[in-house]
Scaffold this active site. Structure first.
Site, short mmCIF file in Angstrom:
data_model
loop_
_atom_site.label_atom_id
_atom_site.label_comp_id
_atom_site.label_asym_id
_atom_site.label_seq_id
_atom_site.Cartn_x
_atom_site.Cartn_y
_atom_site.Cartn_z
N SER A 1 42.10 60.11 -19.49
CA SER A 1 42.09 59.91 -17.77
C SER A 1 43.47 60.11 -17.46
CB SER A 1 41.59 58.49 -17.70
OG SER A 1 41.75 58.27 -16.45
N TYR B 1 42.36 49.13 -18.42
CA TYR B 1 41.68 50.23 -18.45
C TYR B 1 42.70 51.26 -18.73
CZ TYR B 1 39.17 54.55 -17.41
OH TYR B 1 38.60 56.03 -17.62
#
Length: 238
Positions: free
Chosen positions: A133, A146
């Site tokens: 990501s 995260y």
């Protein structure tokens, strides 16, 4: 004919990638909610899959991962594997609970590192697609739980690519930006957001390549972020 394994078959991105890889191939869908795979299985047949199988797969149960792969290989050796599971979490809650923070990191880093290691040690040849990501390119205060899991995963995958370099197994790292979907429901889209459809299109096109940023401009942002002073960076929103 290929045997495509989707680890995370109920995820929006996993389903979209599977739909693009299904025509003429055998597809195995693995997910924790096996009962929710019914419509996905029907879609795979509609897309041209020759066979579709469903497996129970709890990504967090690392000890059970080899058994799940044994079941998948029992149908035919897998030559295309897609790792599409993951959780976003809730930063406000995760940063005040060690247990919650550890759970995010376990799913988004540890479970991924475990299963991709098992995959490469079984595959004689083929392709693996794993999702990192933009959040992992430089960790932000706004989503550091995260983001740190994705940063660790990205580093692990790059090292694994170096291990696999020149061999018959190819690992592609997909790095999407903000994806508008169930996982981000209720959140305001970030600049250069994409949909699961768009992510799947670009990820499948990139199979066999080292990496892909989705969309391309997200990669430019990732590069620029390295040079932003920390005093400014810590104020950056999600």
């Amino acid at each position: 004919m290929s045997h495509v394994l989707i680890l995370g078959g109920t995820s929006e991105i996993g389903e979209e990638v599977a739909a693009r890889l299904a025509p003429g191939n055998r597809v195995t869908l693995a997910a924790r909610r096996v009962d929710a795979l019914g419509p996905v299985e029907e879609r795979m047949y509609a897309c041209g899959a020759t066979e579709v199988h469903r497996l129970f797969f709890n990504a967090d149960d690392i000890a059970a991962q080899p058994g799940v792969l044994d079941e998948a290989w029992a149908h035919e050796p897998v030559d295309t594997a897609v790792i599409a599971f993951g959780i976003l979490g809730n930063q406000e809650q995760d940063e005040v609970s060690g247990e919650r923070a550890a759970a995010i990191i376990h799913t988004d880093f540890t479970a991924h590192a475990s299963v991709v290691t098992e995959l490469v040690n079984r595959m004689e040849s083929g392709r693996i697609l794993a999702f990192s990501s933009i959040a992992g390119s430089r960790v932000r205060r706004a989503n550091y739980v995260y983001g740190s899991a994705k940063a660790g995963l990205d580093g692990f995958l790059q090292g694994l690519q170096d291990r696999l370099h020149g061999g018959p197994v190819q690992l592609t790292i997909a790095r999407p930006g903000f994806v508008i979907g169930r996982m981000t429901d209720g959140m305001s889209p970030a600049p250069m957001s994409s949909t699961p459809d768009q992510v799947a299109d670009e990820a499948v096109k990139a199979l066999g390549k080292p990496h892909v940023w989705i969309p391309f401009g997200v990669g430019v942002l990732g590069w620029i972020s390295r040079w932003v002073p920390r005093a400014i960076w810590r104020r950056m929103p999600r």
